[in-house]
Design a protein around this motif. Structure first.
Motif, PDB file in Angstrom:
ATOM      1  N   LEU A 206     -15.101  13.503  19.976  1.00  0.00           N
ATOM      2  CA  LEU A 206     -15.885  12.536  20.747  1.00  0.00           C
ATOM      3  C   LEU A 206     -16.832  13.224  21.723  1.00  0.00           C
ATOM      4  O   LEU A 206     -17.820  12.631  22.149  1.00  0.00           O
ATOM      5  N   ILE A 207     -16.509  14.463  22.125  1.00  0.00           N
ATOM      6  CA  ILE A 207     -17.385  15.256  22.991  1.00  0.00           C
ATOM      7  C   ILE A 207     -17.816  16.489  22.223  1.00  0.00           C
ATOM      8  O   ILE A 207     -16.979  17.245  21.726  1.00  0.00           O
ATOM      9  N   ASP A 208     -19.139  16.664  22.094  1.00  0.00           N
ATOM     10  CA  ASP A 208     -19.672  17.851  21.423  1.00  0.00           C
ATOM     11  C   ASP A 208     -21.001  18.215  22.076  1.00  0.00           C
ATOM     12  O   ASP A 208     -21.392  17.643  23.102  1.00  0.00           O
ATOM     13  N   GLY A 209     -21.708  19.146  21.502  1.00  0.00           N
ATOM     14  CA  GLY A 209     -22.962  19.599  22.093  1.00  0.00           C
ATOM     15  C   GLY A 209     -23.994  18.496  22.209  1.00  0.00           C
ATOM     16  O   GLY A 209     -24.720  18.411  23.211  1.00  0.00           O
ATOM     17  N   HIS A 210     -24.076  17.610  21.216  1.00  0.00           N
ATOM     18  CA  HIS A 210     -25.057  16.522  21.257  1.00  0.00           C
ATOM     19  C   HIS A 210     -24.737  15.529  22.366  1.00  0.00           C
ATOM     20  O   HIS A 210     -25.634  15.073  23.084  1.00  0.00           O
ATOM     21  N   SER A 211     -23.462  15.182  22.513  1.00  0.00           N
ATOM     22  CA  SER A 211     -23.092  14.224  23.562  1.00  0.00           C
ATOM     23  C   SER A 211     -23.320  14.816  24.943  1.00  0.00           C
ATOM     24  O   SER A 211     -23.769  14.121  25.872  1.00  0.00           O
TER      25      SER A 211
END
Length: 259
Positions: A206-211
């Protein structure tokens, strides 16, 4: 971010400012932010984008209200909240967006009704002139059971949809917290809980570089929202404060049920 329109970015920015406002003025109002993020972004992914913004709001709220936190209440809640977070993580492994929204919405509306009923009953039997508020007396068996129930639900809803704010609000209202104690206790609670959710959210993707890139653009809007909330909170009387919190909870719950 490349696929978001200007109007969608503006909606996310306004929702981020509302997070700051809710953390320093009306806890539970950020259910509206939750609904906006879920409407603009895929509902499941929106929880990962919103979490760092909530943590930023929690930090600001703790800086303002840390002296008013009631730690005996928090310590009673944390073990049950941990169990709720684990249950919410397991739930997120298989639940789709519709199931998440319906489940959380139903819980919020139901608990708002229970809180109204409990407060009216308490007012009917209250001693004349008594002032509600938290104290440090040993909790009764009923109070321990209530803390565990709200704790599990709070942990579950905050992990599933970042919707633990209304559950915590209902618990603190039912415990008779006054405005500053309410905000201080809620701020410390969510800074600890939301920070502890980060590894679970990363593990679920749910949390990555894009977010985080989108978060970097939205965090600047949390501060003015928090500043406005701090300026407004002293002008809101206790009864109006409680009504606004309950109304925000019901609106947020119905929004999740109807979308």
């Amino acid at each position: 971010m490349d696929t978001l329109t200007l109007w969608q970015l503006a909606a996310l920015a306004a929702a981020s400012a509302l997070v700051g406002f809710s953390k320093t003025a009306v806890s539970g109002a950020n259910t509206i932010s939750l609904a906006v993020f879920a409407a603009v972004l895929p509902a499941r992914e929106s929880t990962g984008v919103l979490l760092p913004i909530l943590i930023a709001g929690d930090v600001l709220a703790v800086l303002v209200y840390r002296r008013h936190a009631h730690w005996p209440t928090l310590l009673r809640l944390f073990p049950a909240v941990a169990a709720g977070v684990v249950a919410g993580t397991l739930f997120m492994m298989w639940a789709d967006d519709a199931t998440v929204r319906t489940s959380i919405g139903a819980i919020l509306v139901f608990m708002a009704g229970i809180t109204v009923w409990r407060r009216r009953r308490a007012e009917a039997v209250a001693e004349p002139g008594a002032e509600p508020g938290a104290d440090d007396r040993p909790p009764t068996a009923g109070e321990r059971l209530k803390a565990r129930s709200y704790g599990v639900l709070g942990g579950f809803t905050t992990m599933v949809a970042n919707a633990g704010g209304p559950v915590m609000s209902l618990y603190l209202l039912s415990a008779g917290f006054r405005k500053l104690g309410f905000l201080g206790t809620s701020a410390s609670f969510f800074l600890i809980v939301n920070t502890s959710k980060v590894p679970f959210s990363v593990g679920l993707g749910l949390i990555d570089g894009h977010s985080l890139l989108l978060d970097a653009c939205l965090l600047a809007f949390v501060l003015p929202g928090a500043w406005i909330g701090r300026k407004c909170v002293d002008r809101i009387n206790q009864r109006l404060f409680e009504r606004i919190v309950l109304a925000a909870t019901v609106v947020g719950g119905l929004q999740l049920l109807l979308t």
